[in-house]
Design a protein around this motif. Structure first.
Motif, mmCIF file in Angstrom:
data_model
loop_
_atom_site.group_PDB
_atom_site.id
_atom_site.type_symbol
_atom_site.label_atom_id
_atom_site.label_comp_id
_atom_site.label_asym_id
_atom_site.label_seq_id
_atom_site.Cartn_x
_atom_site.Cartn_y
_atom_site.Cartn_z
ATOM 1 N N ILE A 1 4.894 -44.924 -55.516
ATOM 2 C CA ILE A 1 4.891 -45.950 -54.481
ATOM 3 C C ILE A 1 6.141 -45.727 -53.634
ATOM 4 N N HIS A 2 5.952 -45.646 -52.326
ATOM 5 C CA HIS A 2 7.084 -45.453 -51.414
ATOM 6 C C HIS A 2 7.495 -46.813 -50.878
ATOM 7 N N PHE A 3 8.523 -47.390 -51.524
ATOM 8 C CA PHE A 3 8.994 -48.703 -51.101
ATOM 9 C C PHE A 3 9.845 -48.560 -49.847
ATOM 10 N N HIS A 4 9.348 -49.128 -48.774
ATOM 11 C CA HIS A 4 10.025 -49.127 -47.479
ATOM 12 C C HIS A 4 9.441 -50.301 -46.706
ATOM 13 N N GLN A 5 10.245 -50.990 -45.927
ATOM 14 C CA GLN A 5 9.798 -52.211 -45.255
ATOM 15 C C GLN A 5 8.551 -52.018 -44.394
ATOM 16 N N ASP A 6 8.302 -50.808 -43.897
ATOM 17 C CA ASP A 6 7.127 -50.561 -43.066
ATOM 18 C C ASP A 6 5.927 -50.067 -43.874
ATOM 19 N N VAL A 7 6.152 -49.728 -45.146
ATOM 20 C CA VAL A 7 5.087 -49.113 -45.953
ATOM 21 C C VAL A 7 4.660 -50.019 -47.095
ATOM 22 N N CYS A 8 5.619 -50.386 -47.950
ATOM 23 C CA CYS A 8 5.306 -51.167 -49.148
ATOM 24 C C CYS A 8 6.555 -51.929 -49.599
ATOM 25 N N VAL A 9 6.395 -53.218 -49.855
ATOM 26 C CA VAL A 9 7.532 -54.060 -50.214
ATOM 27 C C VAL A 9 7.193 -54.858 -51.475
#
Length: 147
Positions: free
Chosen positions: A56-64
């Motif tokens: 999972i790529h946690f990034h505010q534009d991708v996944c939070v």
């Protein structure tokens, strides 16, 4: 699934457990998607998420990943779900006395596929209309009726 690490738990202590499990989603590409879970346990469990295929790529534009203290909900949010987000996800809740795991599926409907299907349908309709027009024109020519 709940795994208890000790045969007997100290008084007042509990293994993690889901009181609300996340619900499977089927959502259109580009839309907002969220999985919500409510989890209990004493001491309070640490909650993590994983996916079956890749990281999972946690990034505010991708996944939070979030926790709302008011609702006591653990969430994982996809602000603009993408086709590559489609997968089976797991939510893990762990404390020193045990672990609870819940699995949920995210299905993503590709917008491009829908547009392509509509375009193909329109093209077929145009081709069929052209064939009908030519057929009617040929019939009129043979019968000598031009109106």
């Amino acid at each position: 699934m709940i795994t208890q690490f000790l045969e007997e738990l100290p008084e007042g202590m509990t293994t993690p457990d889901f009181t609300r499990k996340p619900i499977a989603l089927t959502i259109q590409e580009g839309k907002f998607a969220v999985f919500k879970a409510k989890i209990v346990g004493n001491p309070a469990p640490v909650v993590t998420w994983s996916r079956a295929n890749g990281e999972i790529h946690f990034h505010q534009d991708v996944c939070v990943q979030k926790y709302d203290e008011t609702s006591q909900e653990h969430t994982i949010e996809f602000p603009k779900v993408a086709e590559e987000d489609a997968d089976t996800y797991k939510c893990f809740a762990t404390n020193e006395y045990g672990k609870a795991v819940c699995t949920v599926v995210l299905n993503v409907i590709s917008v491009g596929f829908s547009k392509t299907k509509e375009l193909q349908k329109t093209q077929v309709e145009v081709i069929l209309m052209e064939r009908v027009r030519k057929s009617l024109w040929s019939q009129r020519r043979r019968s000598g009726k031009f109106s």
